[in-house]
Design a protein around this motif. Structure first.
Motif, short mmCIF file in Angstrom:
data_model
loop_
_atom_site.label_atom_id
_atom_site.label_comp_id
_atom_site.label_asym_id
_atom_site.label_seq_id
_atom_site.Cartn_x
_atom_site.Cartn_y
_atom_site.Cartn_z
N GLU A 95 43.59 35.68 32.56
CA GLU A 95 43.31 37.22 33.08
C GLU A 95 42.52 38.16 31.92
O GLU A 95 41.69 38.84 32.42
N GLN A 96 43.25 37.89 30.60
CA GLN A 96 42.36 38.85 29.44
C GLN A 96 41.00 38.40 29.49
O GLN A 96 40.31 39.04 29.10
N LYS A 100 38.61 39.32 32.39
CA LYS A 100 38.24 40.77 32.39
C LYS A 100 37.65 41.39 31.38
O LYS A 100 37.35 42.57 31.23
N SER A 101 37.45 40.41 30.28
CA SER A 101 36.85 41.31 28.91
C SER A 101 35.53 41.36 29.03
O SER A 101 35.16 42.38 28.24
N GLY A 102 34.90 40.68 29.80
CA GLY A 102 33.40 41.19 29.88
C GLY A 102 32.64 40.17 29.06
O GLY A 102 31.53 40.22 28.97
N ARG A 148 45.42 38.15 41.14
CA ARG A 148 45.24 38.54 39.97
C ARG A 148 43.96 37.99 39.16
O ARG A 148 43.25 38.66 38.79
N LEU A 196 40.73 39.31 40.78
CA LEU A 196 40.60 40.63 40.43
C LEU A 196 39.89 40.58 39.09
O LEU A 196 39.01 41.45 38.69
N SER A 197 40.60 39.90 38.31
CA SER A 197 39.88 39.91 36.75
C SER A 197 38.65 39.19 36.64
O SER A 197 37.88 39.86 35.76
N GLN A 239 36.25 39.57 38.96
CA GLN A 239 35.55 40.59 39.43
C GLN A 239 35.19 41.84 38.44
O GLN A 239 34.21 42.34 38.24
N THR A 240 36.49 42.02 37.70
CA THR A 240 36.20 43.22 36.63
C THR A 240 35.27 42.70 35.67
O THR A 240 34.54 43.53 35.30
N GLY A 241 35.37 41.39 35.20
CA GLY A 241 34.61 41.03 33.91
C GLY A 241 33.30 40.51 34.59
O GLY A 241 32.71 39.75 33.34
N GLN A 242 33.05 40.25 35.58
CA GLN A 242 31.79 39.41 36.19
C GLN A 242 31.98 38.18 35.73
O GLN A 242 31.02 37.87 34.83
#
Length: 229
Positions: free
Chosen positions: A117-118, A121-123, A142, A145-146, A148-151
């Motif tokens: 997860e980290q 989502k870190s990018g 989860r 979602l992670s 999607q957050t970090g593409q």
């Protein structure tokens, strides 16, 4: 009835075809797998961002299937709890920059999921390869979602039929080797329709190791390993 359907959709328990799916459930982008035949089969390639559930036995070509995608990325690829040591020399021969390949080993499955997860989502990661045998529905959500957050893209590698029930992932594939190639069964493709099985020839996965005989009477004889060093 409407409330029940809304509840099931919220839990990702209802599958809808592309034309009927809400925008929030549609995959808007595909990135090439590096294999034209597989791209066509998946309507463009791997969903990105997303979670790819890849079910297979270990060492049948599942990592080779991912290498062209990894090679095309400019951000980190993190491998979490791989079943064997990653061979940097082999990656260099595949024209993959080893500076972009990071390995993570955790002491338990919960730590592995947290690390994934980290990273997602870190990018700074384009992909995370997670070897993890049992993932619950809320854990898969989860991860998605992670991503999607970090593409980024999470590839979940696990043994075939290790658990029952479908996970809320972007793509689910089952890989089975045969004498001619890797048989790929698409169990789920988010925003798409059911797919027939396809065969990805060994000559596409390992072109440097495989040579073909000449066709005889319109038929292609089984390939042989070249035996090159």
């Amino acid at each position: 009835m409407a409330n029940l359907i809304d509840f099931l959709q919220h839990q990702n328990l209802v599958w809808q075809g592309t034309d009927n799916a809400p925008l929030s459930q549609c995959v808007s982008e595909k990135h090439s797998t590096g294999y034209e035949a597989l791209d066509n089969h998946l309507d463009g390639g791997f969903p990105f961002p997303g979670v790819v559930d890849m079910q297979s036995e270990t060492g049948i070509g599942e990592l080779q299937l991912l290498l062209p995608f990894i090679r095309s990325r400019t951000r980190l690829c993190v491998m979490i709890n791989p079943p064997a040591n990653v061979n940097a020399h082999a990656l260099m021969h595949q024209n993959i920059s080893t500076e972009l390949i990071w390995g993570v080993t955790t002491s338990n499955p919960i730590e592995a999921l947290w690390a994934a997860e980290q990273c997602l989502k870190s990018g700074v990661c384009s992909s995370v390869l997670l070897w993890h045998q049992e993932v619950q529905i809320h854990q898969a959500k989860r991860l998605l979602l992670s991503a999607q957050t970090g593409q980024s893209m999470c590839c979940l590698l696990r043994h075939s039929m290790v658990q029952g029930g479908a996970l809320p992932v972007s793509l689910s594939m089952q890989l089975v080797p045969s004498s001619t190639g890797l048989n790929i069964k698409v169990n789920k493709l988010k925003g798409g329709w059911a797919k027939p099985n396809m065969m990805l020839a060994w000559s596409l996965l390992w072109p440097q190791l495989v040579s073909h005989f000449e066709p005889v009477h319109g038929q292609v004889l089984p390939f042989k390993h070249s035996g090159s060093r």
